[in-house]
Design a protein around this motif. Sequence first.
Motif, PDB file in Angstrom:
ATOM      1  N   ILE A  33       0.862  -1.172   0.000  1.00  0.00           N
ATOM      2  CA  ILE A  33       0.000   0.000   0.000  1.00  0.00           C
ATOM      3  C   ILE A  33       0.898   1.220   0.000  1.00  0.00           C
ATOM      4  O   ILE A  33       1.800   1.336   0.827  1.00  0.00           O
ATOM      5  CB  ILE A  33      -0.905   0.008   1.246  1.00  0.00           C
ATOM      6  N   ARG A  34       0.662   2.124  -0.937  1.00  0.00           N
ATOM      7  CA  ARG A  34       1.435   3.368  -1.008  1.00  0.00           C
ATOM      8  C   ARG A  34       0.512   4.560  -0.870  1.00  0.00           C
ATOM      9  O   ARG A  34      -0.608   4.552  -1.364  1.00  0.00           O
ATOM     10  CB  ARG A  34       2.177   3.474  -2.343  1.00  0.00           C
ATOM     11  N   LEU A  55       3.005   1.713   3.209  1.00  0.00           N
ATOM     12  CA  LEU A  55       2.486   1.442   4.544  1.00  0.00           C
ATOM     13  C   LEU A  55       2.482  -0.063   4.762  1.00  0.00           C
ATOM     14  O   LEU A  55       2.439  -0.836   3.816  1.00  0.00           O
ATOM     15  CB  LEU A  55       1.043   1.945   4.661  1.00  0.00           C
ATOM     16  N   ASP A  56       2.450  -0.475   6.019  1.00  0.00           N
ATOM     17  CA  ASP A  56       2.353  -1.887   6.350  1.00  0.00           C
ATOM     18  C   ASP A  56       0.950  -2.371   5.992  1.00  0.00           C
ATOM     19  O   ASP A  56      -0.028  -1.938   6.596  1.00  0.00           O
ATOM     20  CB  ASP A  56       2.609  -2.080   7.836  1.00  0.00           C
ATOM     21  N   PRO A  57       0.812  -3.256   5.003  1.00  0.00           N
ATOM     22  CA  PRO A  57      -0.531  -3.689   4.610  1.00  0.00           C
ATOM     23  C   PRO A  57      -1.246  -4.491   5.698  1.00  0.00           C
ATOM     24  O   PRO A  57      -2.460  -4.448   5.785  1.00  0.00           O
ATOM     25  CB  PRO A  57      -0.303  -4.534   3.360  1.00  0.00           C
TER      26      PRO A  57
END
Length: 49
Positions: A25-26, A35-37
Amino acid sequence: MTAGRQVGPSGATGNVTGPHLHFEIRTTPDCGSDLDPVGCLRAHGVPVG
């Protein structure tokens, strides 16, 4: 994204040991904005192992 919706297909191309899905995820199109999915999925009620 809604619950139950397919994120993407898994597959095996290149030098891999088996089928997998690369998922990230950006916040922007740029590298380094990821981001940490797992945290994101859990925050939306998705059970993650």
